[in-house]
Scaffold this motif. Structure first.
Motif, short mmCIF file in Angstrom:
data_model
loop_
_atom_site.label_atom_id
_atom_site.label_comp_id
_atom_site.label_asym_id
_atom_site.label_seq_id
_atom_site.Cartn_x
_atom_site.Cartn_y
_atom_site.Cartn_z
N ARG A 127 0.85 -1.19 0.00
CA ARG A 127 0.00 0.00 0.00
C ARG A 127 0.88 1.23 0.00
N PHE A 128 0.36 2.32 -0.56
CA PHE A 128 1.11 3.58 -0.56
C PHE A 128 1.38 4.01 0.88
N ALA A 129 0.37 3.83 1.75
CA ALA A 129 0.51 4.27 3.14
C ALA A 129 1.64 3.52 3.85
N ARG A 130 1.75 2.22 3.55
CA ARG A 130 2.81 1.39 4.17
C ARG A 130 4.19 1.88 3.71
N THR A 131 4.28 2.18 2.39
CA THR A 131 5.55 2.69 1.86
C THR A 131 5.92 3.98 2.60
N ALA A 132 4.92 4.86 2.75
CA ALA A 132 5.16 6.14 3.41
C ALA A 132 5.67 5.93 4.83
N GLU A 133 4.99 5.05 5.57
CA GLU A 133 5.37 4.82 6.98
C GLU A 133 6.78 4.23 7.09
N ASP A 134 7.01 3.18 6.31
CA ASP A 134 8.30 2.48 6.42
C ASP A 134 9.47 3.36 5.98
N LEU A 135 9.24 4.17 4.93
CA LEU A 135 10.36 4.92 4.39
C LEU A 135 10.40 6.37 4.89
N GLY A 136 9.45 6.70 5.79
CA GLY A 136 9.44 8.04 6.37
C GLY A 136 9.15 9.13 5.35
N ILE A 137 8.18 8.86 4.46
CA ILE A 137 7.79 9.89 3.49
C ILE A 137 6.47 10.50 3.98
N PRO A 138 6.39 11.84 4.11
CA PRO A 138 5.14 12.44 4.59
C PRO A 138 3.97 12.15 3.63
N GLN A 139 2.75 12.05 4.22
CA GLN A 139 1.57 11.72 3.42
C GLN A 139 1.37 12.68 2.24
N GLU A 140 1.59 14.00 2.49
CA GLU A 140 1.36 14.98 1.39
C GLU A 140 2.31 14.71 0.24
N VAL A 141 3.55 14.34 0.57
CA VAL A 141 4.54 14.10 -0.50
C VAL A 141 4.11 12.90 -1.34
N ILE A 142 3.61 11.85 -0.65
CA ILE A 142 3.12 10.66 -1.37
C ILE A 142 1.95 11.07 -2.26
#
Ligand code: HEC
Length: 255
Positions: free
Chosen positions: A60-75
């Motif tokens: 999931r995009f959200a999982r990628t964001a959490e694991d890699l420390g990417i803010p939600q807005e950037v995703i």
């Protein structure tokens, strides 16, 4: 003794079959799941260059964001390219398997587990081994995957290359009789048109992309790695109590 030897031989059979592998010579690639900059770049390349055709639907995009420390807005601004896709959605694509089978002959496989199915070395080498071949539908072929049905999607970054050696000979380890050196399959690729990246920058980009695919293939690795020291500490403490318990039990037996 014979039985033991037979058992040993049977135990070694899987190791022998591993050695058979792909005939092509693959370039070394050691993933680094703690290189965040590389993983961020890999995610960007993956979404922009691969998700036109390939999904990674176990992720999931959200999982990628959490694991890699990417803010939600950037995703949401940079990695989610379709308006129908939400932050919590799986990394799916709009193209159906039936349509893509007609367009490409073989539908582009889901890439979630590809880095484990093949290997990081395979993906790293495959993406760098496209060469011009006018006899093929996309005008390109691949020395790691002969007659591949995938176009050279990274051509604007890498440029185009022709192959100066016999593609069948590339996998085999050949030794230059004059210099006595093992021939490097990379020397067979001759640049025809340059890309926007230099060869070193391109290798780095493909490294990042492969690194990201290795992460996607096993996102729980971070949890496993952070859990491992705790489990080891637990085992050490447990050993201490188990030892005391053992001493307690055996005290009566010995006396
Ligand atoms: C235009 C559509 C398209 C795009 C974009 C695309 N691919 Fe493919 N890809 C395919 C097709 C079609 C196949 C199946 C090829 C075959 O089996 O002959 C494939 C197969 C693959 C395979 C499997 C190779 C194998 O040995 O089975 C990998 C790995 C792969 N692609 C990686 C990528 C990556 C990484 C990107 C992004 C840089 C990408 N692809 C972008 C169409 C695409």
């Amino acid at each position: 003794m014979k039985k033991q030897l037979l058992a040993l031989f049977i135990a070694l059979v899987p190791a022998l079959s591993m050695a058979a592998g792909s005939p092509a010579k693959l370039d070394a690639m050691s993933p680094d799941l703690y290189n965040t900059e590389s993983l961020h770049n890999g995610a960007r390349l993956f979404v922009n260059y691969c998700m036109g055709c390939h999904s990674a639907e176990h992720q999931r995009f959200a999982r990628t964001a959490e694991d890699l420390g990417i803010p939600q807005e950037v995703i949401e601004e940079n990695l989610i390219l379709s308006p129908q896709t939400a932050y919590n959605d799986q990394m799916r694509i709009a193209m159906t398997k039936a349509d893509s089978a007609v367009w490409f002959g073989t539908p582009p496989p889901d890439l979630s587990l590809m880095a484990r199915l093949k290997s990081p070395e395979y993906i790293y080498s495959f993406l760098r081994s496209f060469y011009l071949d006018s006899g093929k539908p996309w005008g390109v072929n691949n020395s790691v995957f002969p007659d591949v049905g995938m176009p050279h999607v990274l051509a604007d970054l890498q440029g185009t290359y022709s192959l100066a050696c016999d593609p069948n000979a590339i996998g085999a380890e050949t030794i230059d009789p004059l210099k006595g050196k093992v021939a490097n399959p990379r020397d067979c690729f001759k640049e025809v048109t340059p890309g926007s990246l230099s060869p070193t920058e391109f290798d780095k980009a493909v490294y990042d992309l492969t690194n990201f695919m290795v992460y996607v293939a096993e996102p729980s690795k971070y949890q496993a790695n952070s859990l491992a020291p705790k489990v080891l500490i637990f085992i050490v403490i447990f050993f201490f109590f188990a030892y005391l318990l053992k001493k307690e039990y055996w005290r009566d037996v010995k006396h």
